[in-house]
Each structure stands twice: as structure tokens, then as C-alpha cells.
Scaffold this motif. Structure first.
Motif, PDB file in Angstrom:
ATOM      1  N   UNK A   1      13.226   3.042  -0.354  1.00  0.00           N
ATOM      2  CA  UNK A   1      13.282   1.657   0.299  1.00  0.00           C
ATOM      3  C   UNK A   1      13.763   1.145  -0.576  1.00  0.00           C
ATOM      4  N   UNK A   2      14.637   1.369  -1.255  1.00  0.00           N
ATOM      5  CA  UNK A   2      15.799   0.292  -2.616  1.00  0.00           C
ATOM      6  C   UNK A   2      14.931  -1.285  -2.519  1.00  0.00           C
ATOM      7  N   UNK A   3      15.672  -1.869  -2.401  1.00  0.00           N
ATOM      8  CA  UNK A   3      14.766  -3.196  -2.435  1.00  0.00           C
ATOM      9  C   UNK A   3      14.154  -3.890  -1.677  1.00  0.00           C
ATOM     10  N   UNK A   4      13.144  -3.265  -0.429  1.00  0.00           N
ATOM     11  CA  UNK A   4      12.553  -3.899   0.231  1.00  0.00           C
ATOM     12  C   UNK A   4      12.823  -4.354   1.400  1.00  0.00           C
ATOM     13  N   UNK A   5      14.173  -3.973   2.129  1.00  0.00           N
ATOM     14  CA  UNK A   5      14.551  -4.804   2.868  1.00  0.00           C
ATOM     15  C   UNK A   5      14.133  -3.927   4.271  1.00  0.00           C
ATOM     16  N   UNK A   6      13.005  -3.149   4.005  1.00  0.00           N
ATOM     17  CA  UNK A   6      12.338  -2.639   5.291  1.00  0.00           C
ATOM     18  C   UNK A   6      10.737  -3.155   4.700  1.00  0.00           C
ATOM     19  N   UNK A   7      10.566  -2.837   3.646  1.00  0.00           N
ATOM     20  CA  UNK A   7       8.967  -3.073   3.352  1.00  0.00           C
ATOM     21  C   UNK A   7       8.332  -4.385   3.562  1.00  0.00           C
ATOM     22  N   UNK A   8       8.777  -5.720   3.618  1.00  0.00           N
ATOM     23  CA  UNK A   8       8.649  -7.463   2.850  1.00  0.00           C
ATOM     24  C   UNK A   8       8.917  -7.349   5.028  1.00  0.00           C
ATOM     25  N   UNK A   9       9.985  -7.285   5.810  1.00  0.00           N
ATOM     26  CA  UNK A   9       9.816  -7.612   7.134  1.00  0.00           C
ATOM     27  C   UNK A   9       8.688  -7.261   7.235  1.00  0.00           C
ATOM     28  N   UNK A  10       8.978  -5.819   7.142  1.00  0.00           N
ATOM     29  CA  UNK A  10       7.797  -4.839   8.007  1.00  0.00           C
ATOM     30  C   UNK A  10       5.864  -5.849   7.865  1.00  0.00           C
ATOM     31  N   UNK A  11       5.917  -5.542   7.040  1.00  0.00           N
ATOM     32  CA  UNK A  11       4.669  -6.819   6.099  1.00  0.00           C
ATOM     33  C   UNK A  11       4.452  -7.382   7.089  1.00  0.00           C
ATOM     34  N   UNK A  12       5.384  -8.565   7.079  1.00  0.00           N
ATOM     35  CA  UNK A  12       5.363  -9.747   7.511  1.00  0.00           C
ATOM     36  C   UNK A  12       5.064  -9.424   8.924  1.00  0.00           C
ATOM     37  N   UNK A  13       5.083  -9.082   9.590  1.00  0.00           N
ATOM     38  CA  UNK A  13       5.361  -8.966  10.868  1.00  0.00           C
ATOM     39  C   UNK A  13       4.438  -8.038  12.111  1.00  0.00           C
ATOM     40  N   UNK A  14       3.646  -7.088  10.502  1.00  0.00           N
ATOM     41  CA  UNK A  14       2.474  -6.367  10.535  1.00  0.00           C
ATOM     42  C   UNK A  14       1.026  -6.761  10.063  1.00  0.00           C
ATOM     43  N   UNK A  15       0.620  -7.928   9.996  1.00  0.00           N
ATOM     44  CA  UNK A  15      -0.350  -7.772   9.339  1.00  0.00           C
ATOM     45  C   UNK A  15      -1.462  -6.899   8.837  1.00  0.00           C
ATOM     46  N   UNK A  16      -1.810  -5.435   9.392  1.00  0.00           N
ATOM     47  CA  UNK A  16      -2.492  -4.618   9.352  1.00  0.00           C
ATOM     48  C   UNK A  16      -2.071  -3.570   8.410  1.00  0.00           C
TER      49      UNK A  16
ATOM     50  N   UNK B   1       0.109  -6.155  -4.142  1.00  0.00           N
ATOM     51  CA  UNK B   1      -0.374  -4.904  -4.385  1.00  0.00           C
ATOM     52  C   UNK B   1      -1.981  -4.575  -2.940  1.00  0.00           C
ATOM     53  N   UNK B   2      -2.269  -6.364  -2.283  1.00  0.00           N
ATOM     54  CA  UNK B   2      -2.872  -5.586  -1.374  1.00  0.00           C
ATOM     55  C   UNK B   2      -3.038  -4.550  -0.520  1.00  0.00           C
ATOM     56  N   UNK B   3      -1.521  -4.539  -0.301  1.00  0.00           N
ATOM     57  CA  UNK B   3      -0.909  -4.376   0.965  1.00  0.00           C
ATOM     58  C   UNK B   3       0.486  -3.344   0.810  1.00  0.00           C
ATOM     59  N   UNK B   4       0.540  -3.083  -0.515  1.00  0.00           N
ATOM     60  CA  UNK B   4       2.035  -2.338  -0.842  1.00  0.00           C
ATOM     61  C   UNK B   4       2.030  -2.143  -1.957  1.00  0.00           C
ATOM     62  N   UNK B   5       2.349  -0.510  -2.170  1.00  0.00           N
ATOM     63  CA  UNK B   5       2.486  -0.253  -3.735  1.00  0.00           C
ATOM     64  C   UNK B   5       3.223   0.946  -3.904  1.00  0.00           C
ATOM     65  N   UNK B   6       4.479   0.213  -4.391  1.00  0.00           N
ATOM     66  CA  UNK B   6       5.672   0.748  -5.211  1.00  0.00           C
ATOM     67  C   UNK B   6       5.721   1.609  -6.064  1.00  0.00           C
ATOM     68  N   UNK B   7       6.187   2.921  -6.136  1.00  0.00           N
ATOM     69  CA  UNK B   7       6.415   3.296  -7.415  1.00  0.00           C
ATOM     70  C   UNK B   7       7.842   4.659  -6.628  1.00  0.00           C
ATOM     71  N   UNK B   8       8.446   4.583  -8.547  1.00  0.00           N
ATOM     72  CA  UNK B   8       9.294   5.796  -8.331  1.00  0.00           C
ATOM     73  C   UNK B   8       9.334   7.404  -8.211  1.00  0.00           C
ATOM     74  N   UNK B   9      10.246   8.238  -7.471  1.00  0.00           N
ATOM     75  CA  UNK B   9       9.721   9.448  -6.964  1.00  0.00           C
ATOM     76  C   UNK B   9      11.302   9.992  -6.315  1.00  0.00           C
TER      77      UNK B   9
END
Length: 271
Positions: free
Chosen positions: A87-102, A126-134
């Protein structure tokens, strides 16, 4: 806008591929086994140093993913559960969450520093995202994600950072958390990309066939369609879509044209 991308002209593509083949065939330099093992062993460490140096400023947010992968678009109130690997620093995560409410996204990376930056982002919820090291090649995803629970896994420019001999472990790891019928959305560097040409012309960059090391110690692998499909099909996935994307990139600030080749695919876990 500093950078523009257009589809590559067929004649330009033919010329580029020929030039790339010649450069790669002429790359006879060998990296000593000690350094090959060192680069592979210290992959996580080198990415951690990369994020320490560049923080959140290096990669652009990926606003193109909804256009390329319609599966991300949530229909109605039905929740779609996705895992972003690398996921890096969230360059996919945050735009995707903003564009897709569900959409709910699990996000993992083997860089502790990158995951910390995701969690410290003002948009992290944390209601919409859970980040962890793996480390996908070692750590079971099921420690953080229920087995057979995900609709989607996004793998965007992450498998190229994994040595070829460890990719099967990563693919099997993903298989365990996808639902039957779930998809992997894949995009990465394609064979004969301009970056591979530059690696071939440099000294002491090639570690293995189509695998190179950058100046900062991070790895970069270049996929052919056949290579990519065979790796995922060997672990039980079905290839749904698999093809090259050709782009002529113009950096307006530097007045530089670069020929980019990516491979894009969708793989499905059988029902």
C-alpha cells in the motif's frame, strides 16, 4: 500538469521494442552472488529507507484505478471488501475510499514506516480502513484478514519488488483471503519498458532475468504476459484479463519523451 500520457504510435512501439531487445540482449554484466543475496534479503529495509527519505511526496495519488478496474465501484449500499498489498503511503487507498463510500480497505506493506504514514494520515478512518505491516512472502495475511473474506485484492506495482522465487508464496498468501469468485486487480511494469532499457545500459543492475536493482537498493521486475499468467495460474487462479498497456509519456518540465509499457490483468479465484 507536468506529465502527459497518450497511447503509443504503433511504429514508435515497434522501434522501441527493437531497441529494448537489443539493449537487454547486450547486457552481459554480472552482479556477484553476495550482492544479489544482500539486495533480496534487505528488500524491506531498503523500502523503509526509501519512505524515510521521500515520505509521502514521491508517488502521485492513483485516481485512475476506478477507470481501469470497474470492480472497485460499489453498487448501492453493498459493502465491497478489498485488500491493497504494497500500500505504500496510501496513494491508492485514500482516493479509492473517497470515490467509493461502501468500500472497506485492508492495507498492508512490508515497510513499517509506510504503514505508519498511512495510519497518521488525516483521512485514515478505522471504520473503513485497517493498515498493518506484512511481508507477503512470509507473514500469513490471515493474521489480519479473515480467510475467504475479500471481494478484491489490488496489486499495483508491488509484485515487481518481489524476487521471482518468492512470488508463488505471495500469490498463495493472497489466495487464502479472497472469496471464491474474488478478483486480483493487477498492474505492474511490462517487459521492454523504458526503465528496463535504462537498467540494461547501466552497470551492475541486473540480478536475474528481468530483475534489476535500483540505486537505492529496491528491486524492479518486468513481466511478460505469459510469465505473469503462468505464475498466477500455477497457484489456482483463472486469468480473466491480461495484456500490455503502451504509453508515450511526456515530461513537459524536462521536455523528455519516455516510452512506458505496463502489464494489466485480472485474476479470479475459482468458485
Amino acid at each position: 500538469m507536468d506529465e502527459a500520457r497518450v497511447a503509443m504510435d504503433p511504429k514508435r512501439l515497434e522501434h522501441h521494442v527493437k531497441r529494448a531487445q537489443e539493449a537487454i540482449a547486450g547486457d552481459k554484466k554480472e552482479v556477484p552472488p553476495f550482492w544479489i543475496n544482500k539486495y533480496k534479503k534487505e528488500a524491506a529495509k531498503n523500502w523503509d529507507i526509501f519512505y524515510k527519505r521521500n515520505t509521502t511526496k514521491f508517488f502521485k495519488d492513483r485516481h485512475w484505478t476506478d477507470r481501469e478496474f470497474e470492480e472497485l465501484a460499489c453498487k448501492g449500499d453493498q459493502q465491497v471488501r478489498c485488500l491493497e498489498v504494497g500500500c505504500g503511503v496510501g496513494n491508492f487507498v485514500f482516493p479509492a475510499l473517497a470515490d467509493n463510500p461502501s468500500l472497506f480497505i485492508y492495507a498492508c506493506d512490508f515497510s513499517k514506516r509506510a504503514v505508519e504514514m498511512v495510519k497518521n494520515n488525516d483521512k485514515y478512518d478505522e471504520e473503513r480502513c485497517q493498515a498493518f505491516v506484512c511481508d507477503l512472502t512470509v507473514d500469513p495475511l490471515t493474521d489480519n484478514v479473515p480467510a475467504d473474506s475479500l471481494d478484491l485484492v489490488s496489486a499495483l506495482f508491488v509484485f515487481s519488488a518481489i524476487p521471482g522465487e518468492k512470488m508463488a508464496d505471495a500469490i498463495r498468501n493472497i489466495y487464502r483471503v479472497l472469496k471464491p469468485g474474488g478478483y486480483i486487480l493487477f498492474r505492474d511494469y511490462g517487459l521492454y519498458d523504458e526503465a528496463q532499457v535504462k537498467f540494461s545500459k547501466a552497470s551492475d543492475k541486473k540480478l536475474d532475468q528481468n530483475l534489476y536493482v535500483r540505486q537505492d537498493g529496491t528491486l524492479s521486475y518486468f513481466f511478460s504476459e505469459e510469465d505473469l499468467a503462468s505464475r498466477f495460474e500455477a497457484e489456482g487462479f483463472k486469468t480473466v484479463v491480461n495484456g500490455y498497456i503502451y504509453r508515450e509519456t511526456t515530461n513537459r518540465r524536462l521536455e523528455l519523451n519516455v516510452d512506458r509499457i505496463f502489464v494489466q490483468a485480472k485474476f479470479q479465484k475459482p468458485l
